[in-house]
Design an enzyme around this catalytic site. Structure first.
Site, PDB file in Angstrom:
ATOM      1  N   HIS A  49       0.964  -1.265   0.010  1.00  0.00           N
ATOM      2  CA  HIS A  49      -0.049   0.109  -0.002  1.00  0.00           C
ATOM      3  C   HIS A  49       0.969   1.044  -0.096  1.00  0.00           C
ATOM      4  O   HIS A  49       1.010   1.936  -1.068  1.00  0.00           O
ATOM      5  CB  HIS A  49      -0.984  -0.135   1.206  1.00  0.00           C
ATOM      6  CG  HIS A  49      -2.188   0.969   1.156  1.00  0.00           C
ATOM      7  ND1 HIS A  49      -2.307   1.684   0.291  1.00  0.00           N
ATOM      8  CD2 HIS A  49      -3.004   1.332   2.314  1.00  0.00           C
ATOM      9  CE1 HIS A  49      -3.473   2.287   0.600  1.00  0.00           C
ATOM     10  NE2 HIS A  49      -3.742   2.286   1.690  1.00  0.00           N
TER      11      HIS A  49
ATOM     12  N   ASP B 258       3.637   6.962  -7.268  1.00  0.00           N
ATOM     13  CA  ASP B 258       4.826   6.440  -6.639  1.00  0.00           C
ATOM     14  C   ASP B 258       6.219   6.635  -7.495  1.00  0.00           C
ATOM     15  O   ASP B 258       7.060   6.788  -6.836  1.00  0.00           O
ATOM     16  CB  ASP B 258       4.638   5.152  -6.149  1.00  0.00           C
ATOM     17  CG  ASP B 258       3.653   5.463  -4.752  1.00  0.00           C
ATOM     18  OD1 ASP B 258       3.795   6.275  -4.070  1.00  0.00           O
ATOM     19  OD2 ASP B 258       3.111   4.242  -4.387  1.00  0.00           O
TER      20      ASP B 258
ATOM     21  N   HIS C 217      -1.558  -0.048 -11.983  1.00  0.00           N
ATOM     22  CA  HIS C 217      -2.564   0.351 -10.893  1.00  0.00           C
ATOM     23  C   HIS C 217      -3.474  -0.438 -11.135  1.00  0.00           C
ATOM     24  O   HIS C 217      -4.246  -0.741 -12.214  1.00  0.00           O
ATOM     25  CB  HIS C 217      -2.972   1.978 -11.055  1.00  0.00           C
ATOM     26  CG  HIS C 217      -3.529   2.311  -9.812  1.00  0.00           C
ATOM     27  ND1 HIS C 217      -4.543   1.997  -9.279  1.00  0.00           N
ATOM     28  CD2 HIS C 217      -2.797   3.018  -8.693  1.00  0.00           C
ATOM     29  CE1 HIS C 217      -4.871   2.741  -8.227  1.00  0.00           C
ATOM     30  NE2 HIS C 217      -3.776   3.152  -7.823  1.00  0.00           N
TER      31      HIS C 217
HETATM   32  N1  CMC Z   1       5.723  -3.905 -13.791  1.00  0.00           N
HETATM   33  C1  CMC Z   1       5.635  -4.922 -14.990  1.00  0.00           C
HETATM   34  N2  CMC Z   1       4.436  -5.845 -15.075  1.00  0.00           N
HETATM   35  C2  CMC Z   1       3.290  -5.435 -14.456  1.00  0.00           C
HETATM   36  C3  CMC Z   1       3.402  -4.151 -13.657  1.00  0.00           C
HETATM   37  C4  CMC Z   1       4.479  -3.587 -13.339  1.00  0.00           C
HETATM   38  N3  CMC Z   1       4.572  -2.783 -12.422  1.00  0.00           N
HETATM   39  N4  CMC Z   1       2.019  -4.140 -13.133  1.00  0.00           N
HETATM   40  C5  CMC Z   1       1.298  -4.959 -13.641  1.00  0.00           C
HETATM   41  N5  CMC Z   1       2.136  -5.771 -14.582  1.00  0.00           N
HETATM   42  C6  CMC Z   1       1.709  -6.519 -15.599  1.00  0.00           C
HETATM   43  C7  CMC Z   1       1.337  -8.222 -14.824  1.00  0.00           C
HETATM   44  O1  CMC Z   1       2.366  -8.814 -14.710  1.00  0.00           O
HETATM   45  C8  CMC Z   1       0.083  -8.439 -15.484  1.00  0.00           C
HETATM   46  O2  CMC Z   1       0.780  -9.135 -16.886  1.00  0.00           O
HETATM   47  P1  CMC Z   1       0.396 -10.395 -17.453  1.00  0.00           P
HETATM   48  O3  CMC Z   1      -1.099  -9.981 -17.802  1.00  0.00           O
HETATM   49  O4  CMC Z   1       1.239 -10.980 -18.360  1.00  0.00           O
HETATM   50  O5  CMC Z   1      -0.044 -11.476 -16.246  1.00  0.00           O
HETATM   51  C9  CMC Z   1      -0.526  -7.396 -16.185  1.00  0.00           C
HETATM   52  O6  CMC Z   1       0.463  -6.279 -15.978  1.00  0.00           O
HETATM   53  C10 CMC Z   1      -1.718  -6.998 -15.289  1.00  0.00           C
HETATM   54  O7  CMC Z   1      -1.245  -6.713 -13.974  1.00  0.00           O
HETATM   55  P2  CMC Z   1      -2.218  -7.149 -12.520  1.00  0.00           P
HETATM   56  O8  CMC Z   1      -0.944  -7.917 -11.765  1.00  0.00           O
HETATM   57  O9  CMC Z   1      -3.455  -7.868 -12.979  1.00  0.00           O
HETATM   58  O10 CMC Z   1      -2.457  -5.691 -11.882  1.00  0.00           O
HETATM   59  P3  CMC Z   1      -3.171  -5.590 -10.505  1.00  0.00           P
HETATM   60  O11 CMC Z   1      -4.241  -4.595 -10.533  1.00  0.00           O
HETATM   61  O12 CMC Z   1      -3.352  -6.955  -9.751  1.00  0.00           O
HETATM   62  O13 CMC Z   1      -1.745  -4.631  -9.729  1.00  0.00           O
HETATM   63  C11 CMC Z   1      -0.594  -3.298  -8.928  1.00  0.00           C
HETATM   64  C12 CMC Z   1      -1.706  -3.249  -9.663  1.00  0.00           C
HETATM   65  C13 CMC Z   1      -0.199  -1.599  -8.643  1.00  0.00           C
HETATM   66  C14 CMC Z   1      -0.326  -4.007  -7.880  1.00  0.00           C
HETATM   67  C15 CMC Z   1       0.664  -3.759 -10.047  1.00  0.00           C
HETATM   68  O14 CMC Z   1       0.810  -2.796 -11.075  1.00  0.00           O
HETATM   69  C16 CMC Z   1       1.934  -3.446  -9.268  1.00  0.00           C
HETATM   70  O15 CMC Z   1       2.487  -4.233  -8.469  1.00  0.00           O
HETATM   71  N6  CMC Z   1       2.700  -2.343  -9.589  1.00  0.00           N
HETATM   72  C17 CMC Z   1       4.170  -2.064  -9.098  1.00  0.00           C
HETATM   73  C18 CMC Z   1       4.054  -1.555  -7.571  1.00  0.00           C
HETATM   74  C19 CMC Z   1       3.352   0.046  -7.435  1.00  0.00           C
HETATM   75  O16 CMC Z   1       3.930   0.648  -8.340  1.00  0.00           O
HETATM   76  N7  CMC Z   1       2.304  -0.002  -6.584  1.00  0.00           N
HETATM   77  C20 CMC Z   1       1.964   1.344  -6.418  1.00  0.00           C
HETATM   78  C21 CMC Z   1       0.432   1.531  -6.677  1.00  0.00           C
HETATM   79  S1  CMC Z   1      -0.068   3.307  -6.490  1.00  0.00           S
HETATM   80  C22 CMC Z   1      -0.143   3.772  -5.122  1.00  0.00           C
HETATM   81  C23 CMC Z   1      -1.738   3.479  -4.664  1.00  0.00           C
HETATM   82  O17 CMC Z   1      -2.757   4.215  -5.238  1.00  0.00           O
HETATM   83  O18 CMC Z   1      -1.908   2.897  -3.451  1.00  0.00           O
END
Ligand code: CMC
Length: 464
Positions: free
Chosen positions: A283, A378, A322
């Site tokens: 988070h 971030d 995100h």
């Molecule tokens: N780098 C590389 N690949 C990514 C990333 C990333 N940062 N984020 C998502 N993907 C890929 C993921 O592997 C998946 O690929 P595939 O379809 O081949 O399996 C696809 O994109 C869809 O991702 P997801 O995991 O289904 O997305 P999610 O909604 O579950 O996750 C997230 C969202 C924010 C947790 C994720 O994008 C992430 O881990 N980002 C990096 C951490 C980060 O920057 N977090 C801050 C969020 S903003 C602060 C807030 O508002 O709280």
């Protein structure tokens, strides 16, 4: 919706669909009509669907609330596809351009922009509640020198409830108002005390002549000077960062505040739950991870190899992607504009060049384009915090300070919502039933602590 309404009103030729959902339970052949309201169905509507009279009825299973609205709220609107963020209907871009954090806090809490008199009174109230009881200072002194500042903030916010016991009268509007004022006023003081404690420096008391962010910078960085003069560019950058972080609808920590607050506990304890949720790396901790990533990349020459690793899923591009935004996070766009202003004061950080090049290359790459992965809030905020001279442990605290106003706005909405009941989800029970208690002499080892996995050694599998 408006179009559909118009058709209905002017008897337009197109028949409009009923706002219901027909459900046939194939287990029984029974059909049900469930009301659709605001694009949602009530989970309780499924309870009537039973296979027998003594059946409990159908439940909805949604472990991470990924498709469950837990409340009605008019605080914050997000359109993730379009990259839109609004507080009480005002676009975040206009608020960052024309407002300041305290005015935005008022807007979030009371739902409308204040008049000049209302704003003056609000700022006066916040400014005159920034001091904390001297016992809190002693309390902070009790922490180890290397205690994490978020851990200290969590404890001290919770402890405030013991200094203001009347705050548990949550039906009293005056008590609710005072709790909000006190928290917004005191959280920066508690945060700065935690920081100074880590450094072994004397605490700096609030300075009422300074702005809200200016006073925070003074409490953090004042040394021997008689009066700390914050650089107006840093003050403004901090103010904008705090506007951007003030609320983000039903995220993990806000959900924690609402969930804990639904027990009708005092607001200090409810907000402490929000601080605890924000402490988690999924988070509030991503900005810290971005800086560690930029450190590892070291130079722009290493970006192609790094991105290859990301595409092979060896690691993540932190600060990208995100759950809600499938477009450029509007907060990232605004922060990026302020990074240069901050570096004008503090000197350029070479990590910015790596970050800018990394963003450019990622946005040119099909892997990120196809997955709609854009920079989030971030990606650049950590660079600003580092430029301000903050250690990475303080980054999440910098998020908690402004989010306090969002937590309070959401808490106020929750306690006044007539639909609020104590948050109490259901479960799908997967454990054993109706076992007879065994005297200790007759028991066999069935689990291996600490993992809790089933012991493999002596157990007769028929007895598991
Ligand atoms: N780098 C590389 N690949 C990514 C990333 C990333 N940062 N984020 C998502 N993907 C890929 C993921 O592997 C998946 O690929 P595939 O379809 O081949 O399996 C696809 O994109 C869809 O991702 P997801 O995991 O289904 O997305 P999610 O909604 O579950 O996750 C997230 C969202 C924010 C947790 C994720 O994008 C992430 O881990 N980002 C990096 C951490 C980060 O920057 N977090 C801050 C969020 S903003 C602060 C807030 O508002 O709280």
């Amino acid at each position: 919706m408006a179009e559909e309404q118009r058709h209905r009103e002017d008897g337009g030729g197109v028949a409009t669909a009923k706002e219901t959902l027909s459900v046939t339970d194939n287990r029984t052949g029974e059909s049900y009509e469930v009301e659709v309201d605001d694009g949602t169905v009530r989970a309780m509507a499924f309870r009537q669907m039973k296979v027998s009279d003594d059946d409990f009825g159908l439940m909805a299973y949604d472990p991470a609330f990924t498709n469950t609205a837990s409340c009605r709220s008019s605080v914050c609107f997000i359109d993730g596809e379009a990259g839109v963020l609004e507080y009480r209907g005002y676009p975040i871009e206009q608020l960052c351009e024309q407002s300041n954090y305290l005015e935005v806090a008022y807007l979030l809490i009371y739902g409308e922009l204040p008049t000049r008199d209302q704003l003056d009174e609000w700022v006066f109230e916040i400014t005159h509640h920034t001091y904390v009881h001297e016992n809190i200072k002693k309390f902070v002194e009790g922490f180890r020198y290397d205690a994490h500042p978020m851990g200290m903030l969590l404890a001290t916010v919770g402890a405030l409830s013991t200094f203001y016991p009347a705050a548990n009268r949550i039906d009293d509007p005056e008590e609710r108002h005072m709790a909000g004022v006190r928290m917004i006023a005191k959280v920066p003081t508690l945060a700065a005390f935690a920081y100074r404690h880590n450094l072994g420096l004397p605490y700096v008391y609030p300075d009422n002549d300074l702005s809200y962010p200016g006073n925070f910078l003074s409490m953090m960085f004042k040394m021997t000077e008689v009066k700390y003069q914050p650089d107006p560019r840093l003050e403004r950058a901090l103010d904008v960062l705090w506007i951007l972080h003030a609320d983000h609808e039903q995220n993990c920590s806000t959900n924690a505040v609402r969930g804990v607050g639904s027990s009708r506990v005092d607001p200090y304890s409810a907000v402490a739950a929000g601080v605890a949720a924000l402490y988690g790396p999924l988070h509030g901790g991503a900005n810290e991870a971005v800086l560690r990533m930029l450190d590892r990349i070291e130079s722009a020459d290493n970006i192609p190899a790094f991105l290859e690793g990301v595409k092979k899923k060896d690691e993540k591009l932190m600060g990208f992607g995100h759950r809600v935004y499938k477009n450029y996070d509007p907060r990232a766009r605004i922060i990026k504009k302020h990074v240069d202003e901050v570096f004008e004061v503090t000197g350029r950080n070479p990590k910015l060049d790596i970050a800018v090049e990394l963003e450019k290359r990622a946005l040119d790459d099909d892997y990120f384009v196809e997955r709609k992965l854009y920079p989030n809030v971030d990606f650049y905020s950590g660079l600003i915090y580092e430029a301000l001279g903050l250690p990475t442990d303080m980054f999440t605290v910098m998020f908690a300070i402004p989010r306090t106003s969002g937590w309070i706005a959401q808490w106020l909405e929750m306690v006044q919502d007539t639909e609020t009941k104590i948050a109490r989800p259901r479960q799908i029970y997967t454990g054993e039933r109706e076992r007879d208690f065994q005297p200790i002499e007759e028991r066999e080892q069935r689990v291996d602590p600490p993992t809790g996995e089933a012991a493999t050694s002596t157990i007769d599998p028929t007895k598991r």
